[in-house]
Motif scaffolding. Structure first.
Motif, short mmCIF file in Angstrom:
data_model
loop_
_atom_site.label_atom_id
_atom_site.label_comp_id
_atom_site.label_asym_id
_atom_site.label_seq_id
_atom_site.Cartn_x
_atom_site.Cartn_y
_atom_site.Cartn_z
N GLU A 82 0.95 -1.37 0.02
CA GLU A 82 -0.09 -0.02 0.14
C GLU A 82 0.73 1.16 0.06
O GLU A 82 0.57 2.58 -0.79
N GLU A 86 0.22 2.74 -3.52
CA GLU A 86 -1.31 3.15 -3.40
C GLU A 86 -1.39 4.56 -2.65
O GLU A 86 -2.42 5.13 -2.58
N ASP A 87 -0.29 4.86 -2.11
CA ASP A 87 -0.37 6.06 -1.13
C ASP A 87 0.24 7.40 -1.64
O ASP A 87 1.41 7.42 -1.53
N PRO A 88 -0.14 8.01 -2.24
CA PRO A 88 0.45 9.44 -2.97
C PRO A 88 0.98 10.25 -1.70
O PRO A 88 2.24 10.64 -2.09
N ARG A 89 0.55 10.02 -0.48
CA ARG A 89 1.01 10.98 0.79
C ARG A 89 2.57 10.44 1.02
O ARG A 89 3.17 11.04 1.27
N ARG A 92 4.82 11.58 -1.38
CA ARG A 92 5.15 13.19 -1.02
C ARG A 92 6.00 13.15 0.11
O ARG A 92 6.78 14.27 0.14
N ARG A 279 0.33 8.45 10.81
CA ARG A 279 -0.35 7.19 10.53
C ARG A 279 -0.43 6.17 11.82
O ARG A 279 -1.50 5.75 12.16
N ARG B 431 -6.51 18.85 4.79
CA ARG B 431 -5.19 19.05 4.14
C ARG B 431 -5.73 19.10 2.70
O ARG B 431 -4.81 19.75 1.73
N GLU B 449 -8.93 12.50 -4.86
CA GLU B 449 -7.80 12.24 -3.68
C GLU B 449 -8.63 11.93 -2.54
O GLU B 449 -8.20 10.97 -1.79
N GLU B 453 -8.71 8.44 -0.59
CA GLU B 453 -8.08 8.23 0.75
C GLU B 453 -9.02 7.70 1.90
O GLU B 453 -8.94 6.77 2.69
N ARG B 456 -9.72 4.08 1.37
CA ARG B 456 -8.64 3.33 2.11
C ARG B 456 -8.89 3.19 3.62
O ARG B 456 -8.73 1.99 4.12
#
Lengths: 323, 460
Positions: A82, A86-89, A92, A279, B431, B449, B453, B456
């Protein structure tokens, strides 16, 4: 001295005639070692309980889905998958951290070396200046300094005010996603005292004979710097570089304080460790956070290894002289 | 952690040890650098995660642990009410702990992981699903049925906010409602009529344009706008969504809105922001409290808020600030009565009966009601709310009257407690909205986006 050794010799002779069977060499070694282990035990217990066990648990958790409430659920490589796909953050936060490392580390080391060069030739007040420049490093990791920093760079704060008077209208850096990260960079660079002190120690080790000889041969200041200072100082530069890179990847406190703990604005100060914290402790995804911690460890390890590989071509060690 | 290694090095060499025959320090060898690097690396994992545990003890009589969050005023009132409870229940001692909201949530989560949730615990609406689903708090249906906790004077629909999968796990402690704080003097100057409960989002947009057209300036000489940009506030979006007959969540694992809904909401606000009718990006991004919001900095005429913090606005900005309903869609209200906080019983509690008695006392005893007042918004017990309301004045009177008006106007039934992921989705909302207003994403990209998110969060 000599009397002691003479009295000891007969004692040894008596021992060899001892009827008991001679202890095996290995056992003797073990017997001699146990006091060492006793003295080491506080550290060893601490290392096992506080470092190795938590590390093992965190490795296990990184393969689970764990929200603190329900028991950890095994998910295999799901967290890693993931994270990477799958996690753009996640990416970043990697980008923000890399930008920070690439900008902050050279600036900090450059400044540290520059100031160390200036202080080296200072005949009076060196101790005072050294302490004064070192002080921010002692304060730097504290929350209060980060909060003061935040106030300086806020909208209506000192920095925005000063820049306004010279015609640069930035508003507050803290609220601007394009500038906020540089506020953190400046806070780090300001703490250049620790590498500076090390540079200063390194500079003092270089024999003045070398400079004298170079000056006689007609070498200018720049030539002396490039041909004597840089190679002779290279192990110290390398030492500082490795430490700063490792530290910078783990930047947390300033970003936490300046962003109010959430990486704001718009994730612009969401460094890797801050995202890891979010997280784990805000979103309750402990497994995901543990997986992030392990990838960070691996990444820092890999980068350190690369630094060591490249160092062979540019670091000159004293113990390799004449090779 | 790592800095200790770093700072330790110069201290050691500076102390004058390790000098060679010329009195100089040897330069670090390759092996030394490697060793220090290894230490630095190994510390990178530890220190990142740490935990704390709760203490326990005391065996004489019954000791209840009760934890909550809140300011000093609430703390003083709560302690006073608890002393009265202890006086009436000899042998029962209540030990309290309170903290600031953010750290409270984290501490409680750690306690829950260790099975040590206090006997009586104040919970946020967003925690209910997680704590009930994770069996950290116990169902209250039994103690409600045998009337240890009386709920007859409470609104049935409102009680639903403390349920999880059809069972009551927590009881609301206060009843809050969203609203709109606005400067009536500016509204008068711009010729905008006093907002009525039926005013619409179109009326709101027009009002903001009129205020912007006045050409007023803030104290630091900047353009004065109509309102704060509510786009990063999940509560505002929920109110907007509900006024169009939809919900944030369809159930515990599914969103109740689509990408189109969110795109429409963010595009609507973006147009107003680009026209200068509502607060600009740099100002709405910094709004974290009443003081730092655009209205607090006198950059805008209004802000979205809740009833409980509203008295803070009049205290800061004066008597011109009044409380209005959030705009509607064609007269349909999106706002609803939300629990400002709830009370539950830790599932490991050894004294669930006494814990239930304490909850009943705090919620239903008239004397406790007098002491606690409106420190946790309107008391959910109607009798007590009416009794306490008699002594209210000023802005507190205004929000009480407001909630009475809204009750008569007719609001839709509140949804059940939001899913566990809502805490993360709420921050994602803020955010991703920031990314959008700084031009890093279009409204549609931002909406996509957020939904990715959120999905998920909900599936995990």
């Amino acid at each position: 001295m000599s009397t002691v050794s003479t009295t000891r010799a007969p004692a040894r002779a008596v021992r060899t005639t001892d009827p008991r069977p001679r202890k095996s060499k290995r056992r003797q070694v073990r017997e001699r070692q146990w006091p060492a282990y006793v003295f080491l035990s506080p550290w060893m217990i601490g290392a096992v309980v506080l470092t190795f066990v938590p590390m093992a648990v965190s490795l296990y958790l990184s393969f689970t889905d764990y929200n603190l409430f329900d028991p950890p659920r095994w998910v295999g490589l799901r967290n890693y998958q993931e994270m990477l796909t799958e996690d753009p953050r996640y990416w970043r936060s990697v980008g923000t951290t890399m930008l920070y490392v690439v900008v902050a580390v050279p600036l900090k080391l450059g400044l540290a070396l520059g100031v160390a060069m200036l202080l080296k030739n200072l005949s009076r007040g060196r101790g005072f200046y050294r302490s004064a420049f070192y002080a921010p490093s002692l304060l730097g990791a504290s929350m209060s300094i980060a909060l003061v920093w935040k106030a300086l760079f806020n909208d209506g704060g000192t920095v925005a005010g000063v820049l306004d008077t010279v015609g640069i209208h930035t508003g507050g850096w803290v609220g601007n996603p394009h500038l906020a990260v540089y506020g953190v960079v400046l806070l780090t660079v300001w703490q250049f005292g620790a590498p500076m002190v090390i540079f200063l120690a390194g500079l003092q080790q270089i024999s003045p004979d070398l400079y004298e000889a170079a000056a006689l041969d007609g070498a200018g200041r720049w030539r002396q710097f490039m041909s004597i200072t840089v190679p002779m100082l290279s192990p110290v530069v390398f030492f500082n570089l490795v430490l700063e890179v490792i530290n910078s990847f783990q930047v947390f406190t300033p970003a936490f304080a300046i962003s109010g703990g959430d990486g704001s604005p718009a994730d612009s100060t969401m460094f890797y460790t801050l995202y890891l914290y979010e997280r784990g402790f805000t979103a309750s995804h402990m497994g995901y956070a543990a997986a992030m911690a392990w990838l960070l460890l691996i990444a820092i390890g890999a980068i350190t290894l690369i630094l060591f590989r490249t160092s062979r071509s540019w670091v000159f060690y004293a113990d390799e002289e004449g090779r | 952690m790592v800095s200790a290694t770093h700072d330790g090095f110069p201290a050691a060499v500076g102390a004058g040890r390790l000098r060679d025959k010329d009195g100089r320090l040897p330069r670090p060898s390759r092996r030394a650098v490697l060793a220090v690097a290894a230490i630095g690396l190994s510390t990178s994992l530890t220190g990142t995660l740490s935990a704390c545990s709760a203490a326990s003890g005391d065996t004489s009589g019954v000791t209840l642990r009760f934890s909550w969050w809140g300011n000093d005023d609430r703390a003083a009132r709560t302690e006073k009410a608890i002393r009265l409870f202890e006086k009436e229940h000899p042998g029962v001692t209540v030990r309290t702990s309170n903290g600031e909201f953010g750290s409270y949530l984290q501490k409680l989560a750690t306690q829950a992981a260790g099975g040590g949730v206090p006997d009586v615990v104040q919970l946020d609406y967003r925690q209910i699903s997680q704590y009930a689903g994770g069996k950290a708090i116990m169902p209250l249906d039994g103690v409600i049925k045998n009337r240890t906790i009386r709920t007859s004077d409470m609104d049935k629909d409102f009680l639903r906010t403390g349920t999880y999968k059809g069972r009551q796990f927590a009881l609301p402690m206060g009843r809050g409602i969203t609203g709109y704080a606005y400067d009536s003097a500016v509204y008068k100057k711009a010729g905008i009529p006093t907002p009525r409960p039926s005013w619409t989002w179109q009326d709101w947009a027009k009002a903001n344009k009129k205020i912007a057209a006045l050409g007023l300036k803030s104290p630091d000489g900047r353009h004065f706008t109509g309102a704060n940009d509510g786009g990063g506030n999940e509560d505002v979006f929920e109110t907007w969504l509900r006024s169009r007959g939809k919900n944030l969540y369809a159930d515990q694992t599914k969103l109740g809105f689509t990408e189109d809904d969110l795109t429409a909401f963010w595009s609507f606000l973006s147009t107003l922001r680009e026209e200068g009718a509502i607060a600009q990006a740099r100002d709405s991004v910094q709004a974290k409290s009443t003081e730092t919001s655009p209205i607090g900095r006198r950059l805008a005429a209004a802000d979205f808020t809740w009833d409980a913090p509203f008295p803070g606005y009049t205290a800061l900005l004066g008597e011109n600030i009044h409380f209005a309903p959030v705009p509607t869609t064609g007269g349909r209200q999106g706002t609803y009565f939300k629990p400002s906080m709830l009370l539950g019983i830790g599932s490991q509690s050894e004294h669930p009966k006494e814990a239930a008695q304490l909850i009943d006392f705090l919620l239903n005893d008239p004397r406790a009601g007098d002491i606690l007042g409106f420190s946790r918004s309107t008391p959910p017990n109607r009798e007590i709310a009416a009794r306490v309301a008699k002594s209210l004045e000023g802005s507190e009177r205004e929000i009480y009257d407001y909630s009475q008006t809204m009750e008569k106007y007719g609001l839709d039934i509140p949804p059940t407690a939001p899913p566990p992921g809502d805490l993360a989705i709420q921050t994602a909302f803020k955010r991703i909205h920031q990314r959008m207003i700084y031009g890093m994403a279009t409204p549609r990209e931002a909406a996509r986006e957020l939904i990715d998110e959120a999905n998920r969060e909900l599936e995990s």
